[in-house]
Write an enzyme that holds these catalytic residues in place. Sequence first.
Site, PDB file in Angstrom:
ATOM      1  N   GLU A   1       7.951   5.264 -11.058  1.00  0.00           N
ATOM      2  CA  GLU A   1       8.009   5.149  -9.242  1.00  0.00           C
ATOM      3  C   GLU A   1       8.792   3.940  -8.904  1.00  0.00           C
ATOM      4  O   GLU A   1       8.562   2.726  -9.459  1.00  0.00           O
ATOM      5  CB  GLU A   1       6.854   4.943  -8.715  1.00  0.00           C
ATOM      6  CG  GLU A   1       6.631   4.978  -7.252  1.00  0.00           C
ATOM      7  CD  GLU A   1       5.033   5.072  -6.487  1.00  0.00           C
ATOM      8  OE1 GLU A   1       4.295   5.745  -7.483  1.00  0.00           O
ATOM      9  OE2 GLU A   1       4.730   4.355  -5.767  1.00  0.00           O
TER      10      GLU A   1
ATOM     11  N   ASP B   1       9.511   1.685  -5.531  1.00  0.00           N
ATOM     12  CA  ASP B   1       8.968   1.673  -3.836  1.00  0.00           C
ATOM     13  C   ASP B   1       9.692   0.889  -2.924  1.00  0.00           C
ATOM     14  O   ASP B   1       9.710  -0.239  -3.375  1.00  0.00           O
ATOM     15  CB  ASP B   1       7.592   1.279  -4.086  1.00  0.00           C
ATOM     16  CG  ASP B   1       6.624   2.274  -4.592  1.00  0.00           C
ATOM     17  OD1 ASP B   1       7.018   3.313  -4.545  1.00  0.00           O
ATOM     18  OD2 ASP B   1       5.642   1.956  -5.075  1.00  0.00           O
TER      19      ASP B   1
ATOM     20  N   GLU C   1       8.311  -0.310   0.770  1.00  0.00           N
ATOM     21  CA  GLU C   1       7.141  -0.093   1.874  1.00  0.00           C
ATOM     22  C   GLU C   1       7.212  -1.128   2.799  1.00  0.00           C
ATOM     23  O   GLU C   1       7.601  -2.289   2.624  1.00  0.00           O
ATOM     24  CB  GLU C   1       5.725  -0.121   1.133  1.00  0.00           C
ATOM     25  CG  GLU C   1       5.615   0.909   0.040  1.00  0.00           C
ATOM     26  CD  GLU C   1       4.254   0.903  -0.399  1.00  0.00           C
ATOM     27  OE1 GLU C   1       3.174   0.310  -0.023  1.00  0.00           O
ATOM     28  OE2 GLU C   1       3.567   1.559  -1.032  1.00  0.00           O
TER      29      GLU C   1
ATOM     30  N   HIS D   1       7.841  -4.475   1.136  1.00  0.00           N
ATOM     31  CA  HIS D   1       7.034  -4.443  -0.043  1.00  0.00           C
ATOM     32  C   HIS D   1       7.915  -3.507  -0.999  1.00  0.00           C
ATOM     33  O   HIS D   1       8.095  -2.484  -0.703  1.00  0.00           O
ATOM     34  CB  HIS D   1       5.631  -4.110   0.454  1.00  0.00           C
ATOM     35  CG  HIS D   1       4.861  -4.013  -0.905  1.00  0.00           C
ATOM     36  ND1 HIS D   1       4.029  -4.773  -1.012  1.00  0.00           N
ATOM     37  CD2 HIS D   1       4.731  -3.013  -1.641  1.00  0.00           C
ATOM     38  CE1 HIS D   1       3.237  -4.722  -2.254  1.00  0.00           C
ATOM     39  NE2 HIS D   1       3.591  -3.339  -2.689  1.00  0.00           N
ATOM     40  N   THR D   2       8.145  -4.152  -2.263  1.00  0.00           N
ATOM     41  CA  THR D   2       8.797  -3.264  -3.350  1.00  0.00           C
ATOM     42  C   THR D   2       7.868  -3.289  -4.603  1.00  0.00           C
ATOM     43  O   THR D   2       7.281  -4.406  -4.826  1.00  0.00           O
ATOM     44  CB  THR D   2      10.380  -3.868  -3.551  1.00  0.00           C
ATOM     45  OG1 THR D   2      10.225  -4.998  -4.130  1.00  0.00           O
ATOM     46  CG2 THR D   2      11.063  -3.822  -2.498  1.00  0.00           C
ATOM     47  N   ASN D   3       8.060  -2.458  -5.363  1.00  0.00           N
ATOM     48  CA  ASN D   3       7.168  -2.132  -6.700  1.00  0.00           C
ATOM     49  C   ASN D   3       8.129  -1.258  -7.545  1.00  0.00           C
ATOM     50  O   ASN D   3       8.877  -0.474  -7.129  1.00  0.00           O
ATOM     51  CB  ASN D   3       5.955  -1.783  -6.350  1.00  0.00           C
ATOM     52  CG  ASN D   3       5.053  -2.136  -7.532  1.00  0.00           C
ATOM     53  OD1 ASN D   3       5.295  -2.832  -8.762  1.00  0.00           O
ATOM     54  ND2 ASN D   3       3.743  -1.909  -7.289  1.00  0.00           N
TER      55      ASN D   3
ATOM     56  N   GLU E   1       5.143  -6.178  -8.033  1.00  0.00           N
ATOM     57  CA  GLU E   1       5.419  -6.433  -6.477  1.00  0.00           C
ATOM     58  C   GLU E   1       6.382  -7.657  -6.374  1.00  0.00           C
ATOM     59  O   GLU E   1       6.511  -8.969  -6.866  1.00  0.00           O
ATOM     60  CB  GLU E   1       4.273  -6.639  -5.723  1.00  0.00           C
ATOM     61  CG  GLU E   1       3.242  -5.472  -5.819  1.00  0.00           C
ATOM     62  CD  GLU E   1       2.473  -5.773  -7.003  1.00  0.00           C
ATOM     63  OE1 GLU E   1       2.530  -6.726  -7.702  1.00  0.00           O
ATOM     64  OE2 GLU E   1       1.482  -4.851  -7.007  1.00  0.00           O
TER      65      GLU E   1
ATOM     66  N   ASP F   1      -6.452  -1.633   6.057  1.00  0.00           N
ATOM     67  CA  ASP F   1      -7.409  -2.196   5.187  1.00  0.00           C
ATOM     68  C   ASP F   1      -6.557  -3.248   4.312  1.00  0.00           C
ATOM     69  O   ASP F   1      -7.322  -4.170   3.794  1.00  0.00           O
ATOM     70  CB  ASP F   1      -8.057  -1.198   4.505  1.00  0.00           C
ATOM     71  CG  ASP F   1      -7.289  -0.485   3.560  1.00  0.00           C
ATOM     72  OD1 ASP F   1      -6.266   0.044   4.190  1.00  0.00           O
ATOM     73  OD2 ASP F   1      -7.624   0.178   2.567  1.00  0.00           O
ATOM     74  N   TRP F   2      -5.338  -3.162   4.450  1.00  0.00           N
ATOM     75  CA  TRP F   2      -4.574  -4.156   3.479  1.00  0.00           C
ATOM     76  C   TRP F   2      -3.134  -4.522   4.071  1.00  0.00           C
ATOM     77  O   TRP F   2      -2.670  -5.820   3.912  1.00  0.00           O
ATOM     78  CB  TRP F   2      -4.257  -3.831   2.096  1.00  0.00           C
ATOM     79  CG  TRP F   2      -3.365  -2.472   1.988  1.00  0.00           C
ATOM     80  CD1 TRP F   2      -3.992  -1.132   2.075  1.00  0.00           C
ATOM     81  CD2 TRP F   2      -2.058  -2.583   1.791  1.00  0.00           C
ATOM     82  NE1 TRP F   2      -3.043  -0.412   1.784  1.00  0.00           N
ATOM     83  CE2 TRP F   2      -1.908  -0.776   1.805  1.00  0.00           C
ATOM     84  CE3 TRP F   2      -1.141  -3.484   1.620  1.00  0.00           C
ATOM     85  CZ2 TRP F   2      -0.501  -0.643   1.466  1.00  0.00           C
ATOM     86  CZ3 TRP F   2       0.142  -3.183   1.335  1.00  0.00           C
ATOM     87  CH2 TRP F   2       0.445  -1.759   1.363  1.00  0.00           C
TER      88      TRP F   2
ATOM     89  N   ARG G   1      -1.840 -15.225 -11.508  1.00  0.00           N
ATOM     90  CA  ARG G   1      -2.247 -13.640 -11.443  1.00  0.00           C
ATOM     91  C   ARG G   1      -2.221 -13.334 -12.957  1.00  0.00           C
ATOM     92  O   ARG G   1      -2.581 -12.296 -13.310  1.00  0.00           O
ATOM     93  CB  ARG G   1      -1.248 -12.869 -10.534  1.00  0.00           C
ATOM     94  CG  ARG G   1      -1.599 -11.414 -10.747  1.00  0.00           C
ATOM     95  CD  ARG G   1      -0.691 -10.957  -9.772  1.00  0.00           C
ATOM     96  NE  ARG G   1      -0.815  -9.576 -10.026  1.00  0.00           N
ATOM     97  CZ  ARG G   1       0.166  -8.626  -9.510  1.00  0.00           C
ATOM     98  NH1 ARG G   1       1.090  -9.110  -8.556  1.00  0.00           N
ATOM     99  NH2 ARG G   1      -0.013  -7.149  -9.408  1.00  0.00           N
TER     100      ARG G   1
END
Length: 292
Positions: free
Chosen positions: A106, A108, A110, A123-125, A135, A199-200, A279
């Site tokens: 995928e 992405d 967004e 936002h990319t992934n 991300e 929610d996010w 992270r």
Amino acid sequence: MGSSSFSSSNAMTLLLGLLIVSSLIVVSASNFYQDVDVTWGDGRGKILNNGELLTLSLDKASGSGFQSKNEYLFGKFDMQLKLVPGNSAGTVTTYYLSSQGATHDEIDFEFLGNLSGDPYIVHTNVYTQGKGNREQQFYLWFDPTKDFHTYSILWNPQHIVFYVDGTPIREFRNAESVGIPFPKSQAMRIYSSLWNADDWATRGGLVKTDWTQAPFTASYENYNANACVWSSGVSSCASRSPSSNYTWLTQELDSTSQQRLKWVQKNYMIYNYCNDAKRFPQGLPPECSVNP
Ligand SMILES: *[C@@H]1O[C@H](CO)[C@@H](O)[C@H](O)[C@H]1NC(C)=O
Ligand SMILES: *[C@@H]1O[C@H](CO)[C@@H](O)[C@H](O)[C@H]1NC(C)=O
């Protein structure tokens, strides 16, 4: 000059004429009726102006979405989008390539909405074989709700590049040399949707969707897939038509593009998983060594 070379140059002129005509046909073929299916949203996704315009809308009951009719294995995909204007907090507009199944690939884009006047986040992934967590996020250098802007994905065997108005904002290089799978064997479709993610999405979920502003609407124009269409296990690029331009299939970032990419990363990038050592206490993901 003999008569045979005269007639062959006539034939050449005819051939060139045909090539020009057929390439014009390809260029003008962008039509949402031909290229996509509105797949959900119960009438909230609409194709308008004889196929030149597509709108998605979101209200409290539902969002909406569409997908390409074709599946592709490599390509350069351009779409012009005008994002939800005004108070778009809590809404997310997506535009991405995806294959099917648990080990899917995928790529992405967004677009996370915001309060009036506050900046959208892009936002990319990238998922390979079902694994994402890659991300990168950006602000834009313009208001994406005022006009249409072109958002592109280049996907070839060497790399994946995300572009905004022709400026590269992210490069994900093929990192098979360090053991990271690269999307190269699963065909993908283009998908797009507008949905509620309060929610996010906005300030990490602190700002909720204001339903008194519904319906929210995003608009699409000029979809162009310069791509290898995958059908019944065969790629359209296996028999390349001489009139098509396959430059994208081997396209690398030239030095100007690399400078643009650095400019975006320096001034507009707000998150990069490859800079987030906290992270990944076990160490940064291996592909970070080959990706800027
Ligand atoms: C929304 O605006 C706030 C304040 O400027 C900013 O911190 C945030 O990154 C913006 N975007 C999103 C999607 O939250
Ligand atoms: C092919 O496409 C590239 C990039 O889009 C362009 O620079 C080049 O001029 C094109 N070549 C031909 C022969 O149309």
